[in-house]
Design a protein around this motif. Structure first.
Motif, PDB file in Angstrom:
ATOM      1  N   ILE A 257      -5.108  12.698  -6.194  1.00  0.00           N
ATOM      2  CA  ILE A 257      -5.498  11.440  -6.976  1.00  0.00           C
ATOM      3  C   ILE A 257      -5.394  11.639  -8.246  1.00  0.00           C
ATOM      4  CG2 ILE A 257      -7.176  10.651  -5.184  1.00  0.00           C
ATOM      5  CD1 ILE A 257      -9.445  12.176  -6.747  1.00  0.00           C
TER       6      ILE A 257
ATOM      7  N   HIS B 246       0.398   3.534 -11.937  1.00  0.00           N
ATOM      8  CA  HIS B 246      -1.049   3.581 -11.898  1.00  0.00           C
ATOM      9  C   HIS B 246      -1.602   2.752 -10.620  1.00  0.00           C
ATOM     10  CE1 HIS B 246      -1.321   4.601 -16.002  1.00  0.00           C
ATOM     11  NE2 HIS B 246      -0.382   3.742 -16.399  1.00  0.00           N
ATOM     12  N   GLU B 247      -0.820   2.847  -9.445  1.00  0.00           N
ATOM     13  CA  GLU B 247      -1.222   2.032  -8.262  1.00  0.00           C
ATOM     14  C   GLU B 247      -2.238   3.115  -7.748  1.00  0.00           C
ATOM     15  OE1 GLU B 247      -0.700  -0.618  -6.669  1.00  0.00           O
ATOM     16  OE2 GLU B 247       0.956  -1.278  -7.815  1.00  0.00           O
ATOM     17  N   ALA B 248      -3.336   2.608  -7.161  1.00  0.00           N
ATOM     18  CA  ALA B 248      -4.424   3.669  -6.330  1.00  0.00           C
ATOM     19  C   ALA B 248      -3.874   4.070  -5.375  1.00  0.00           C
ATOM     20  CB  ALA B 248      -5.589   2.617  -6.160  1.00  0.00           C
ATOM     21  N   GLY B 249      -4.443   5.359  -5.022  1.00  0.00           N
ATOM     22  CA  GLY B 249      -3.983   6.028  -3.710  1.00  0.00           C
ATOM     23  C   GLY B 249      -3.463   7.318  -3.835  1.00  0.00           C
TER      24      GLY B 249
ATOM     25  N   ARG C 197       0.698  -1.358   0.105  1.00  0.00           N
ATOM     26  CA  ARG C 197       0.013  -0.023   0.002  1.00  0.00           C
ATOM     27  C   ARG C 197       0.801   1.341  -0.082  1.00  0.00           C
ATOM     28  NH1 ARG C 197      -1.850  -0.936   6.168  1.00  0.00           N
ATOM     29  NH2 ARG C 197       0.126  -1.323   7.070  1.00  0.00           N
TER      30      ARG C 197
ATOM     31  N   ASN D  55      -7.863   7.754   0.925  1.00  0.00           N
ATOM     32  CA  ASN D  55      -7.833   6.617   1.307  1.00  0.00           C
ATOM     33  C   ASN D  55      -8.938   6.327   2.218  1.00  0.00           C
ATOM     34  OD1 ASN D  55      -5.591   6.103  -0.625  1.00  0.00           O
ATOM     35  ND2 ASN D  55      -4.444   6.994   0.889  1.00  0.00           N
TER      36      ASN D  55
ATOM     37  N   ARG E 190      -1.383  11.360 -12.943  1.00  0.00           N
ATOM     38  CA  ARG E 190      -0.790  10.055 -13.202  1.00  0.00           C
ATOM     39  C   ARG E 190       0.027  10.251 -14.621  1.00  0.00           C
ATOM     40  NH1 ARG E 190      -2.201   9.629  -8.252  1.00  0.00           N
ATOM     41  NH2 ARG E 190      -2.690   7.764  -7.480  1.00  0.00           N
TER      42      ARG E 190
ATOM     43  N   ARG F 223      -1.739   4.249  -0.157  1.00  0.00           N
ATOM     44  CA  ARG F 223      -3.190   3.999   0.281  1.00  0.00           C
ATOM     45  C   ARG F 223      -3.234   3.229   1.419  1.00  0.00           C
ATOM     46  NH1 ARG F 223      -2.305   0.596  -4.610  1.00  0.00           N
ATOM     47  NH2 ARG F 223      -2.009  -1.427  -4.116  1.00  0.00           N
TER      48      ARG F 223
END
Ligand code: FMN
Length: 357
Positions: free
Chosen positions: A249, A261-264, A97, A177, A252, A110
């Motif tokens: 957010i 492209h990791e979420a968070g 994360r 998050n 990117r 995240r």
């Protein structure tokens, strides 16, 4: 060679969260830099009714459980913001994360407010007071548990639970998050939240002691209309200041690293421009009357100075420290002194908001 340059390859062999854990352990063992708070009369600054030895602070999220406040002040920072702490301990999101984006000098996280909860945080603040570093300012960043329905209740619990222990409070409503948290930035939700928080703060005043300053930390992902709403509400509710900003957010498209492209939330260099732009918007909307703390992408004196000229009375950083180590605060203070002198400013306060004057 600097000490951190020597150990960084070993830390970077570990995944980012393990490296962070190792850094916290090393700091707890007293293995961090021992420069002491950077002190210079031209960097000393009065904001929020507090005297800061220098304007460079450690942003929230590094010391979530209030374990290394003294060590980070010893490394040179003028102030340290511990947290985010939630009333109850919670594990946060599944791992992995936390991601380093080396090519972009950035971080994506995240984490999801993983922390040991208010009771442990409070106990550490009490313990810290016995050996507090003279002149060091400690803020407490408070948040809501993931499953709480009426989130305002958690902020009020944070405030009441810590009482007079921290020098200031930050109401963090901008982590991407925790589901629904950023919704608290909307006009109605923010009015409801802040009226309850500020009322609780008033109820905590004992005798003649001054009220603890309450700041609100906002996201960089805000439209002009949302910024206007926030400015109006925080002024109407007599909030003491804003911290601008949390992670983004967006942003990117321009990234190069494999983890892009990791979420968070994205932090570090890519968030500098957007967070500074929201900072200057809020400075203008509040007519320079509200203390602002500028955070997002600061890795050198020039960037700290740019935030100050855009309206920040104080600055904070986190991500650049992943790449440069905790001694970075010292180098930024050195550079800041030179930049102030070059422009003929006798103090940080004189330079605040000069982009608009
Ligand atoms: C790993 C990580 C965890 C964070 N956790 C928190 C947090 O718990 N509370 C908070 O208000 N901000 C948190 N932040 C945001 C930072 O305090 C800061 O606002 C943001 O990273 C932008 O500054 P920077 O570019 O100097 O890192 C976190 C940032 C990172 C990188």
């Amino acid at each position: 060679m600097r000490f951190y340059d020597a150990i960084r390859p070993a830390l970077f062999c570990l995944d980012a969260e393990r490296a962070h854990g190792a850094a916290i352990t090393a700091l707890k063992w007293g293995l961090g830099p021992k420069n002491g708070i950077y002190r210079h009369p031209k960097l000393k600054t009065d904001v929020l009714g507090l005297t800061f030895e220098n304007p460079v602070g450690l942003a929230a999220g590094f010391d979530k459980n209030a374990e290394v406040m003294g060590a980070m002040l010893q490394a040179g920072f003028g102030f340290v913001e511990a947290g985010t702490v939630t009333p109850l301990a919670q594990p946060g999101n599944p791992r992995p994360r936390l991601f380093r984006l080396l090519e972009d000098q950035a971080v994506i996280n995240r984490m999801g407010f993983n922390n040991e909860g208010l009771a442990a945080f409070r106990a550490r603040l009490i313990h810290y007071q016995d050996k507090a570093i003279s002149g060091g300012i400690v803020g407490a960043n408070i948040g809501a548990n993931k499953t709480t329905e009426d989130q305002a209740v958690d902020y009020v619990s944070g405030l009441k639970g810590l009482g007079a222990l921290p020098d200031y409070f930050t109401v963090n409503i901008s982590s991407p998050n925790t589901p629904g948290l950023r919704g608290l930035q909307g006009r109605e939700a923010l009015t409801d939240l802040l009226s309850r928080v500020m009322q609780a703060r008033t109820g905590m005043i004992v005798g003649d002691a001054p009220a603890k300053p309450v700041l609100v930390k906002i996201a960089p992902d805000l439209s002009p209309a949302e910024c206007e709403d926030i400015a109006e509400v925080v002024m109407a509710q007599n909030v003491d200041g804003l911290i601008i900003s949390n992670t983004t957010i967006g942003g990117r498209e321009a990234l190069m690293s494999q983890h892009r492209h990791e979420a968070g939330g994205l932090s570090g260099q890519p968030v500098f421009d957007v967070s500074t732009s929201i900072l200057s918007t809020m400075y203008k909307l509040t007519d320079g009357k509200l203390p602002l703390i500028g955070v997002g992408g600061i890795s050198n004196g020039q960037q700290a100075y740019a935030k100050i000229r855009a309206g920040a009375s104080l600055v904070q950083l986190y991500s650049a420290m992943v790449y440069e180590g905790p001694g970075l605060s010292y180098r930024i203070c050195d550079e800041l002194l030179q930049l102030l002198a070059a422009d003929g400013f006798a103090s940080v306060a004189e330079a605040v908001g000069t982009d608009y004057r």
